[in-house]
Write a protein that holds these residues in place. Structure first.
Motif, PDB file in Angstrom:
ATOM      1  N   PHE A 140       0.832  -1.184   0.000  1.00  0.00           N
ATOM      2  CA  PHE A 140       0.000   0.000   0.000  1.00  0.00           C
ATOM      3  C   PHE A 140       0.875   1.245   0.000  1.00  0.00           C
ATOM      4  O   PHE A 140       2.075   1.191   0.274  1.00  0.00           O
ATOM      5  N   ASN A 141       0.240   2.349  -0.329  1.00  0.00           N
ATOM      6  CA  ASN A 141       0.938   3.620  -0.470  1.00  0.00           C
ATOM      7  C   ASN A 141      -0.027   4.705   0.003  1.00  0.00           C
ATOM      8  O   ASN A 141      -1.097   4.872  -0.571  1.00  0.00           O
ATOM      9  N   VAL A 142       0.317   5.397   1.061  1.00  0.00           N
ATOM     10  CA  VAL A 142      -0.545   6.445   1.617  1.00  0.00           C
ATOM     11  C   VAL A 142       0.225   7.759   1.623  1.00  0.00           C
ATOM     12  O   VAL A 142       1.377   7.802   2.069  1.00  0.00           O
ATOM     13  N   THR A 143      -0.399   8.797   1.100  1.00  0.00           N
ATOM     14  CA  THR A 143       0.187  10.133   1.223  1.00  0.00           C
ATOM     15  C   THR A 143      -0.855  11.048   1.853  1.00  0.00           C
ATOM     16  O   THR A 143      -2.057  10.874   1.632  1.00  0.00           O
ATOM     17  N   TYR A 144      -0.391  12.000   2.637  1.00  0.00           N
ATOM     18  CA  TYR A 144      -1.342  12.885   3.308  1.00  0.00           C
ATOM     19  C   TYR A 144      -0.746  14.275   3.472  1.00  0.00           C
ATOM     20  O   TYR A 144       0.480  14.457   3.439  1.00  0.00           O
ATOM     21  N   SER A 145      -1.644  15.229   3.640  1.00  0.00           N
ATOM     22  CA  SER A 145      -1.261  16.593   4.002  1.00  0.00           C
ATOM     23  C   SER A 145      -2.230  17.072   5.071  1.00  0.00           C
ATOM     24  O   SER A 145      -3.440  16.844   4.964  1.00  0.00           O
ATOM     25  N   LEU A 146      -1.712  17.712   6.098  1.00  0.00           N
ATOM     26  CA  LEU A 146      -2.526  18.212   7.203  1.00  0.00           C
ATOM     27  C   LEU A 146      -2.206  19.679   7.423  1.00  0.00           C
ATOM     28  O   LEU A 146      -1.036  20.074   7.384  1.00  0.00           O
ATOM     29  N   TYR A 147      -3.254  20.480   7.657  1.00  0.00           N
ATOM     30  CA  TYR A 147      -3.083  21.906   7.907  1.00  0.00           C
ATOM     31  C   TYR A 147      -3.856  22.216   9.191  1.00  0.00           C
ATOM     32  O   TYR A 147      -5.093  22.177   9.195  1.00  0.00           O
ATOM     33  N   ALA A 148      -3.149  22.522  10.255  1.00  0.00           N
ATOM     34  CA  ALA A 148      -3.804  22.708  11.557  1.00  0.00           C
ATOM     35  C   ALA A 148      -3.710  24.161  12.000  1.00  0.00           C
ATOM     36  O   ALA A 148      -2.640  24.779  11.921  1.00  0.00           O
ATOM     37  N   VAL A 149      -4.859  24.710  12.441  1.00  0.00           N
ATOM     38  CA  VAL A 149      -4.888  26.070  12.990  1.00  0.00           C
ATOM     39  C   VAL A 149      -5.780  26.059  14.237  1.00  0.00           C
ATOM     40  O   VAL A 149      -6.488  25.088  14.501  1.00  0.00           O
ATOM     41  N   HIS A 150      -5.742  27.149  14.977  1.00  0.00           N
ATOM     42  CA  HIS A 150      -6.622  27.256  16.133  1.00  0.00           C
ATOM     43  C   HIS A 150      -8.029  27.631  15.691  1.00  0.00           C
ATOM     44  O   HIS A 150      -8.221  28.429  14.762  1.00  0.00           O
ATOM     45  N   ASN A 151      -8.997  27.045  16.342  1.00  0.00           N
ATOM     46  CA  ASN A 151     -10.397  27.368  16.080  1.00  0.00           C
ATOM     47  C   ASN A 151     -10.757  28.615  16.898  1.00  0.00           C
ATOM     48  O   ASN A 151     -10.662  28.611  18.130  1.00  0.00           O
ATOM     49  N   LEU A 152     -11.170  29.651  16.201  1.00  0.00           N
ATOM     50  CA  LEU A 152     -11.549  30.893  16.887  1.00  0.00           C
ATOM     51  C   LEU A 152     -13.031  30.895  17.248  1.00  0.00           C
ATOM     52  O   LEU A 152     -13.504  31.804  17.911  1.00  0.00           O
ATOM     53  N   GLY A 153     -13.757  29.904  16.776  1.00  0.00           N
ATOM     54  CA  GLY A 153     -15.182  29.808  17.089  1.00  0.00           C
ATOM     55  C   GLY A 153     -15.417  29.003  18.353  1.00  0.00           C
ATOM     56  O   GLY A 153     -14.493  28.707  19.116  1.00  0.00           O
ATOM     57  N   ASP A 154     -16.665  28.609  18.525  1.00  0.00           N
ATOM     58  CA  ASP A 154     -17.048  27.856  19.723  1.00  0.00           C
ATOM     59  C   ASP A 154     -17.704  26.562  19.256  1.00  0.00           C
ATOM     60  O   ASP A 154     -18.909  26.527  18.972  1.00  0.00           O
ATOM     61  N   LEU A 155     -16.917  25.516  19.155  1.00  0.00           N
ATOM     62  CA  LEU A 155     -17.432  24.254  18.625  1.00  0.00           C
ATOM     63  C   LEU A 155     -18.524  23.682  19.515  1.00  0.00           C
ATOM     64  O   LEU A 155     -19.442  23.013  19.037  1.00  0.00           O
TER      65      LEU A 155
END
Lengths: 332, 305
Positions: A65-80
């Motif tokens: 198998f072959n898995v590639t990924y990209s992740l972009y993480a930021v702070h949530n300024l809202g109220d989940l």
């Protein structure tokens, strides 16, 4: 897999004697469909962090198998907690969303060893603005897609049963997690560098008894405009991926030539301690050389009759400042 | 009849065992015989031949000489308590009737306790027994032979075994290589542990003859056990081994690590069974295992693709 990498369902806990408290928490998910072979989603592992992720998984012949990924993480300024997600991804995009439940919900009892209320998952959709341009290889401008928000109540748990505290650093949400076990490996090569805040690490492992070839993992972590960005590859490389000198041979040498999305090959010699060659990786929106004087290389080649535990990763452990915190915790 | 020849997984260490007629025993033609029948014969060229029918209605013809044994097993058997008819796919036929002669005996059997002694009725069989081994390495043709019927008592094992005594478990290092239909074992001992040398070799093959309809009229297992001097088993450092066993094995097999961190088992090692061409015992299709008593084992899957 990547959901786990980003700390799904984890909650803050407080330790007190024989018991500990798992704090209430909220997580959310929005499936944004497929684009150019990538599954795109917006993931909120807790009420403070929002992550755009793109994942491509290919099943090759012979169970490879072959898995590639990209992740972009930021702070949530809202109220989940109240269904609001607001986040800016620098020049790449932004989200301003509100959750609309469909009425369908599911309850799940607390995990073993914990008591308190049930976790409630509400299904529905997000409405509002969403735009994201992922380094030239995908573009999302609609919030259409399946979504849910899970509310976990505060739980009282037996010591050791509460889920781990959420990491504070965004970097830890996008750092690679070791997928391939190194316990039974008889050859392991680890090359890493850290420059201007960017960590690049490539690991190639050959498990004892397995057919020719090696398991290869690449992790790239970097900060950019208030974001933490992670790229990675996990693949099973065929014969010729990792060639090493035999156990006990000095100077030890290794050649690494993994398949696509990698290109070229790199060589290492214990004598000169130099990592040279044409090895690089071509990911969506990123073409990166993987050799050079900035790389530190650790090579482990063992005889399974002399080193029964195989190549312990920590024989090839990078200096602490080159090791993402998440990687460190995952291995310990 | 169009036949297909296929290798079968070899039964390492215990090739033949006696099993009581339990749930697993299938009756093909009427009532299963309550007794086994055993016939002892002398084949040409110094081979001993033993024919038996067990409660599963399998006829087994065993040919032995020194460390060599071949077992021809067929299920195409018409077997009653005192009568056996079977064909051995171009190698012979057996059609005999048993006639008791003399008193019943209760001999001890290796592997069975004293309370599990079988009941044996000696006698003779009369009729036709004809067997010609491949390329006539041995043959026999008789119309009468000494025989016995045996009433088994319990689940007791006997038959060909790699370890003929418990000291043979005291190996220092050992190696095995296995492919579908072929097995090679080698064990190295301290001086004086076994008779005839310091290394014990075992090679075993199995082949199944199958009709187009899937019927299996004949299965043949062959094995050889041969002791040899220590110089035939060279493992100078852990993870590297060369074996050069004596006849009927020949050639050399080498187990070594490659730059891929894969252990290969290569060479021209082969075994020559009577009446057959040499059978290779090394190559990439063999899975292998090398063990040091004090350190553990290295295992490598074969390339079965």
């Amino acid at each position: 897999m990547l959901l786990a990498a980003t700390g799904a369902g984890q909650a803050r806990l407080q330790r007190a004697g024989k018991f500990e408290v798992q704090q209430a928490d909220t997580a959310g998910f929005l499936r944004l469909g497929n684009e150019r072979g990538y599954k795109i989603a917006l993931y909120m592992p807790n009420d403070r962090v929002t992550i755009f992720y793109a994942l491509r998984s290919e099943k090759l012949k012979d169970d490879f198998f072959n898995v590639t990924y990209s992740l972009y993480a930021v702070h949530n300024l809202g109220d989940l907690e109240h269904g609001v997600v607001r986040a800016r991804f620098g020049s790449m995009g932004r989200v301003s969303l509100r959750f609309r439940p469909s009425g369908r919900a599911r309850k799940r009892d607390p995990q073993t060893g914990c008591e308190g209320g049930a976790e409630t998952t509400e299904y529905g959709r997000f409405v509002g603005h969403l735009s994201f341009r992922g380094e030239g290889y995908f573009h999302v401008s609609s919030a259409k897609g399946e979504a849910y928000i899970s509310h976990s109540p505060r739980l009282r748990c037996e010591k050791g049963q509460a889920l781990e505290t959420h990491p504070r650093s965004l970097r830890t949400y996008v750092a690679p997690i070791p997928v391939f076990p190194d316990k039974d490996s008889i050859a392991l090569l680890y090359a890493s560098t850290r420059s201007h805040g960017r960590y690049v690490g490539i690991t190639a492992v050959h498990p004892g008894g397995s057919p020719p070839g090696a398991d290869v993992q690449l992790g790239i972590v970097e900060p950019r405009h208030g974001m933490a960005i992670g790229h990675g590859v996990y693949l099973n490389g065929p014969a010729g991926t990792l060639l090493t000198s035999l156990p006990g041979a000095h100077p030890a040498t290794a050649t690494l030539a993994p398949p696509t999305p990698f290109y070229g090959e790199a060589t290492y010699s214990e004598e000169s301690d130099i990592w040279t060659g044409t090895l690089g990786v071509k990911l969506a929106g990123l073409r990166l050389p993987l050799t050079g004087p900035g790389f530190h290389v650790h090579l482990c080649v063992v005889n399974p009759l002399r080193d029964r535990d195989g190549c312990d990763f920590f024989k090839a452990e990078p200096p602490p400042d080159e090791r993402p915190a998440r990687l460190e915790r995952g291995l310990r | 009849m169009r036949m297909r020849q296929a290798a079968v997984a070899v039964l390492a260490l215990t090739v033949l065992f006696c099993v009581p007629g339990g749930a697993g025993a299938k009756v093909v033609h009427g009532r299963a015989p309550a007794r086994w029948i055993d016939i002892e014969l002398e084949g040409s060229n110094g081979y001993s031949i033993h024919i038996s029918v067990n409660q599963r209605r399998h006829l087994l013809l065993q040919v032995t000489k020194e460390g060599y044994a071949a077992e021809y097993m067929t299920r195409d058997v018409l077997a009653e308590t005192d009568r056996v008819k079977a064909k051995l796919l171009g190698l012979g036929t057996i059609s005999v009737r048993f006639h008791p002669r003399g008193p019943v005996r209760h001999p001890s059997v290796f592997g069975c306790g004293s309370k599990k002694r079988p009941t044996v009725q000696p006698g003779v069989v009369r009729g036709t027994i004809r067997f010609v081994g491949e390329r006539e390495y041995t043959q026999v043709k008789v119309h009468e032979a000494e025989a016995a019927t045996e009433k088994p008592t319990s689940r007791c094992r006997y038959g060909a075994k790699f370890e003929s005594n418990s000291r043979e478990r005291e190996w220092v290092s050992k190696f095995s290589a296995e492919d579908i239909g072929a097995l090679f074992l080698a064990r190295k001992y301290r001086p004086g542990t076994i008779d005839g040398g310091q290394v014990l070799y075992w090679a075993e093959t199995g082949v199944r003859y199958e009709t187009a309809s899937g019927r299996v009229p004949l299965v043949v297992y062959r094995h050889v056990r041969v002791p040899a001097p220590a110089s035939t088993f060279s493992d100078p450092h852990p993870g590297y081994l060369t074996v050069s066993p004596p006849p009927p094995l020949s050639g050399t097999g080498t187990f070594a690590r490659t730059p891929e961190s894969v252990f290969t088992w290569e060479g021209d090692l082969s075994v020559q069974f009577p009446g057959l061409d040499p059978i290779p015992l090394a190559g990439p299709s063999f899975g292998s295992e090398y063990c040091l008593r004090e350190s553990g084992c290295i295992r490598q899957d074969g390339d079965y693709r």
